[in-house]
Design an enzyme around this catalytic site. Structure first.
Site, PDB file in Angstrom:
ATOM      1  N   TRP A  94       0.749  -1.043   0.020  1.00  0.00           N
ATOM      2  CA  TRP A  94       0.033  -0.087   0.064  1.00  0.00           C
ATOM      3  C   TRP A  94       0.940   1.256   0.009  1.00  0.00           C
ATOM      4  O   TRP A  94       0.612   2.173  -0.661  1.00  0.00           O
ATOM      5  CB  TRP A  94      -0.813   0.022   1.256  1.00  0.00           C
ATOM      6  CG  TRP A  94      -2.338  -0.942   1.106  1.00  0.00           C
ATOM      7  CD1 TRP A  94      -2.248  -2.084   1.716  1.00  0.00           C
ATOM      8  CD2 TRP A  94      -3.237  -0.768  -0.061  1.00  0.00           C
ATOM      9  NE1 TRP A  94      -3.579  -2.653   1.103  1.00  0.00           N
ATOM     10  CE2 TRP A  94      -4.050  -1.969   0.181  1.00  0.00           C
ATOM     11  CE3 TRP A  94      -3.483  -0.018  -0.929  1.00  0.00           C
ATOM     12  CZ2 TRP A  94      -5.255  -2.209  -0.774  1.00  0.00           C
ATOM     13  CZ3 TRP A  94      -4.789   0.122  -1.852  1.00  0.00           C
ATOM     14  CH2 TRP A  94      -5.299  -1.215  -1.692  1.00  0.00           C
ATOM     15  N   ASP A 168      -1.497   6.417   6.435  1.00  0.00           N
ATOM     16  CA  ASP A 168      -2.666   5.584   5.898  1.00  0.00           C
ATOM     17  C   ASP A 168      -2.897   4.661   6.984  1.00  0.00           C
ATOM     18  O   ASP A 168      -2.132   3.535   7.004  1.00  0.00           O
ATOM     19  CB  ASP A 168      -2.336   5.183   4.522  1.00  0.00           C
ATOM     20  CG  ASP A 168      -3.201   4.238   3.868  1.00  0.00           C
ATOM     21  OD1 ASP A 168      -4.465   3.837   4.816  1.00  0.00           O
ATOM     22  OD2 ASP A 168      -3.076   3.664   2.853  1.00  0.00           O
ATOM     23  N   LYS A 192     -12.439  -1.330   6.292  1.00  0.00           N
ATOM     24  CA  LYS A 192     -11.713  -2.626   6.913  1.00  0.00           C
ATOM     25  C   LYS A 192     -12.201  -2.550   8.570  1.00  0.00           C
ATOM     26  O   LYS A 192     -12.706  -3.732   8.935  1.00  0.00           O
ATOM     27  CB  LYS A 192     -10.294  -2.383   6.993  1.00  0.00           C
ATOM     28  CG  LYS A 192      -9.580  -2.081   5.597  1.00  0.00           C
ATOM     29  CD  LYS A 192      -9.482  -3.232   4.834  1.00  0.00           C
ATOM     30  CE  LYS A 192      -9.111  -3.027   3.564  1.00  0.00           C
ATOM     31  NZ  LYS A 192      -8.235  -1.904   2.891  1.00  0.00           N
TER      32      LYS A 192
HETATM   33  C1  LIG Z   1      -7.943  -1.334   1.906  1.00  0.00           C
HETATM   34  C2  LIG Z   1      -6.799  -0.346   1.708  1.00  0.00           C
HETATM   35  C3  LIG Z   1      -6.843   0.740   0.944  1.00  0.00           C
HETATM   36  C4  LIG Z   1      -7.588   1.121  -0.294  1.00  0.00           C
HETATM   37  O1  LIG Z   1      -8.537   1.332   0.020  1.00  0.00           O
HETATM   38  P1  LIG Z   1      -9.758   1.766  -1.128  1.00  0.00           P
HETATM   39  O2  LIG Z   1     -10.898   1.950  -0.475  1.00  0.00           O
HETATM   40  O3  LIG Z   1      -9.981   0.159  -1.913  1.00  0.00           O
HETATM   41  O4  LIG Z   1      -9.477   2.700  -2.142  1.00  0.00           O
HETATM   42  C5  LIG Z   1      -5.657   1.665   1.317  1.00  0.00           C
HETATM   43  N1  LIG Z   1      -4.695   1.630   2.030  1.00  0.00           N
HETATM   44  C6  LIG Z   1      -4.848   0.539   3.209  1.00  0.00           C
HETATM   45  C7  LIG Z   1      -3.684   0.348   3.925  1.00  0.00           C
HETATM   46  C8  LIG Z   1      -5.800  -0.471   2.711  1.00  0.00           C
HETATM   47  O5  LIG Z   1      -6.049  -1.614   3.539  1.00  0.00           O
END
Ligand SMILES: *Cc1c(COP(=O)(O)O)cnc(C)c1O
Length: 356
Positions: A94, A168, A192
């Site tokens: 990511w 993030d 998540k």
């Molecule tokens: C799932 C995830 C994303 C992606 O998010 P989207 O909503 O699919 O754009 C970004 N960063 C992390 C760490 C993730 O686990």
């Protein structure tokens, strides 16, 4: 998702609190949704301990859109002459993706890259090659695919870097306490740990809301979203409402400290089972193992399909690892009870006895 939340959302779907309408049918400017938004914001702030100098924004586009939204909002007033600069700590797939997207908006420098050690560990922050002139530093505090988690965030000012830290935290938000004093901007897609896909939470320190690039779309500009209380345009009302239910559930569980304690027991239970077996393995540096996403491999790759099929029969779902890593991955988010982890461990031991 916590079962209580799903059942409650189901019973409210056509008639929220006796109003004769569901949240999907309400005007986002009406009093009923106004109540939902205000209560959700207050609960997010309380449960996550968000300081008063941070705006909490409900946005759209998910984590991937935020790979563009963050640089567009932070690179408009570069510190130094020349292109605006962003430094990245690449600890898995990511943060790698984030570093690639940011190249559209500024001069990107990878200060640490875990690729050379197959994303099994992260070097000490004092060994990262951070630039004094950088306009921000980005990291992903839990790498969902690789199973690598920061147990503590770097303190950039202690490292002599005068720039905000961008985090993030999509896949472990609300799973553990958050070191807000080290953070400038944090973002998380809801899907998540917080609710359904479709809403992204952004936590923006207020002194950072006037740095947007001129090309930043208004609907993605923190200053505009904050000034309009996340209602510059129609927000994802139903997703926000369900996030609100999840935060009510978090409070009913005893808040963040209780959730974190439970997550620790869950993760320890699973890692102990993996480490105590010669059939299963997880080779992430122990200090960097994720409490939320636990990738593991079977001794024999040829048994992967049988493992997944038998697990499914036992009611244990979604265990296939990401294709870039292979093997298995147990994502034991907040809503997964300890009993679910124990059931997985019992299944793993039984499978090992049959096949090892
Ligand atoms: C799932 C995830 C994303 C992606 O998010 P989207 O909503 O699919 O754009 C970004 N960063 C992390 C760490 C993730 O686990």
């Amino acid at each position: 998702m916590p079962l209580e939340v799903l059942l409650r959302a189901g019973s409210d779907v056509a008639n929220w609190h006796g109003t004769g309408m569901g949240v999907m049918e309400m005007s986002h400017r009406g009093a009923a949704f106004g109540d939902i938004l205000e209560r959700t914001l207050a609960d997010v702030r309380e449960v996550l301990g968000v300081p008063a100098n941070f705006d909490i924004l409900f946005m759209q586009g998910g984590g991937l859109a935020h790979n563009a939204i963050a640089p567009m909002n932070l690179l408009g007033k570069p510190k130094a002459i020349g292109a605006p600069k962003a430094d990245f700590v690449v600890s898995g797939s990511w943060s790698h993706k984030s570093s690639v997207e940011a190249q559209r908006y500024g001069d990107v420098h990878v200060a640490f890259n875990g690729k050379s050690t197959q994303f099994k560990t992260v070097a000490d922050a004092t060994d990262w090659q951070l630039r004094q002139q950088t306009d921000y530093v980005h990291l992903c505090s839990n790498e969902t695919i690789d199973g690598v988690e920061f147990s503590t965030l770097p303190d950039l000012s202690a490292l002599g870097i005068d720039a905000p830290l961008v985090v993030d935290c999509s896949s472990h938000i609300a799973s553990r306490s958050i070191e807000w004093h080290k953070i400038g901007l944090a973002f998380a897609g809801a899907q998540k740990n917080l609710g359904p896909a479709g809403v992204t939470l952004a936590f923006v320190r207020q002194d950072l809301t006037d740095r947007a690039m001129a090309i930043c779309p208004s609907a993605f500009e923190y200053k505009t979203i904050a000034a309009n209380n996340s209602m510059f345009n129609t927000p994802p009302t139903n997703a926000i409402y369900i996030v609100g239910l999840v935060f009510e559930w978090l409070k009913s569980q005893g808040g963040l400290a209780a959730i974190e304690a439970n997550n620790l027991v869950k993760a320890n239970t699973l890692y102990q089972a993996i480490d105590g077996s010669s059939f299963y393995s997880n080779d992430i540096d122990v200090a960097w193992r994720s409490r939320m996403n636990v990738p593991f491999k079977l001794a024999t790759e040829a048994l992967n399909d049988a493992f997944l099929a038998q697990a499914k029969t036992a009611g244990l779902l979604q265990l296939k690892g990401h294709k870039s890593v292979g093997g298995m991955r147990a994502s034991i988010y907040n809503a997964m009870p300890l009993a679910g982890v124990q059931a997985l461990v019992a299944f793993m031991q039984q499978f090992e006895q049959q096949h090892a």
